[in-house]
Design a protein around this motif. Structure first.
Motif, PDB file in Angstrom:
ATOM      1  N   GLU A  87      -9.274   2.392   5.253  1.00 35.02           N
ATOM      2  CA  GLU A  87      -8.054   3.478   5.425  1.00 35.02           C
ATOM      3  C   GLU A  87      -8.487   4.227   6.619  1.00 35.02           C
ATOM      4  O   GLU A  87      -7.591   4.919   7.018  1.00 35.02           O
ATOM      5  N   THR A  88      -9.588   4.488   7.159  1.00 32.82           N
ATOM      6  CA  THR A  88     -10.095   5.174   8.167  1.00 32.82           C
ATOM      7  C   THR A  88      -9.459   4.529   9.588  1.00 32.82           C
ATOM      8  O   THR A  88      -9.608   5.030  10.711  1.00 32.82           O
ATOM      9  N   LYS A  89      -9.163   3.231   9.259  1.00 34.75           N
ATOM     10  CA  LYS A  89      -8.788   2.426  10.752  1.00 34.75           C
ATOM     11  C   LYS A  89      -7.446   1.762  10.550  1.00 34.75           C
ATOM     12  O   LYS A  89      -6.972   1.359  11.769  1.00 34.75           O
ATOM     13  N   LEU A  90      -7.034   1.827   9.408  1.00 36.76           N
ATOM     14  CA  LEU A  90      -5.632   0.990   9.174  1.00 36.76           C
ATOM     15  C   LEU A  90      -4.798   1.898   8.039  1.00 36.76           C
ATOM     16  O   LEU A  90      -5.378   2.127   7.236  1.00 36.76           O
ATOM     17  N   SER A  91      -3.466   1.771   8.404  1.00 34.92           N
ATOM     18  CA  SER A  91      -2.636   2.449   7.353  1.00 34.92           C
ATOM     19  C   SER A  91      -1.856   1.612   6.485  1.00 34.92           C
ATOM     20  O   SER A  91      -1.637   0.334   6.980  1.00 34.92           O
ATOM     21  N   VAL A  92      -1.275   2.007   5.368  1.00 35.89           N
ATOM     22  CA  VAL A  92      -0.437   1.084   4.614  1.00 35.89           C
ATOM     23  C   VAL A  92       0.924   0.648   5.418  1.00 35.89           C
ATOM     24  O   VAL A  92       1.130  -0.296   5.122  1.00 35.89           O
ATOM     25  N   GLY A  93       1.296   1.488   6.050  1.00 32.58           N
ATOM     26  CA  GLY A  93       2.434   1.457   6.815  1.00 32.58           C
ATOM     27  C   GLY A  93       2.402   0.330   7.901  1.00 32.58           C
ATOM     28  O   GLY A  93       3.086  -0.589   8.245  1.00 32.58           O
ATOM     29  N   ALA A  94       1.195   0.422   8.516  1.00 37.82           N
ATOM     30  CA  ALA A  94       0.842  -0.679   9.490  1.00 37.82           C
ATOM     31  C   ALA A  94       0.818  -2.145   8.731  1.00 37.82           C
ATOM     32  O   ALA A  94       1.260  -3.302   9.447  1.00 37.82           O
ATOM     33  N   SER A 118     -10.292   0.615   0.964  1.00 38.03           N
ATOM     34  CA  SER A 118      -9.316   0.777   0.056  1.00 38.03           C
ATOM     35  C   SER A 118      -8.650  -0.566  -0.372  1.00 38.03           C
ATOM     36  O   SER A 118      -8.736  -1.652   0.146  1.00 38.03           O
TER      37      SER A 118
END
Length: 67
Positions: A46-53, A2
């Motif tokens: 995006e399967t390993k990390l979020s935008v929030g993080a 992403s």
């Protein structure tokens, strides 16, 4: 993969650029800062990390993510 562009306030110099890019890289993502527009383009899985993080990691460096 992403791709997201975040608006970041408080970046004023190359040290700021390096701090933000390093914080993103430590999460396993790739960040490229445009100091003139005060934006960070981040490519991440995006399967390993979020935008929030990602936002949290940048804010922990002392910058404000406003978008």
């Amino acid at each position: 993969m992403s791709n997201i562009i975040l608006k970041v306030e408080g970046m004023t110099c190359n040290h700021c650029v390096n701090s933000v890019e390093k914080a993103v890289k430590e999460l396993g993502a790739t960040g490229k800062v445009n100091l003139a527009s005060k934006e960070v383009e981040v490519q991440f899985d995006e399967t390993k990390l979020s935008v929030g993080a990602i936002k949290e990691a940048i804010e922990e460096q002392g910058y404000d993510v406003i978008q």
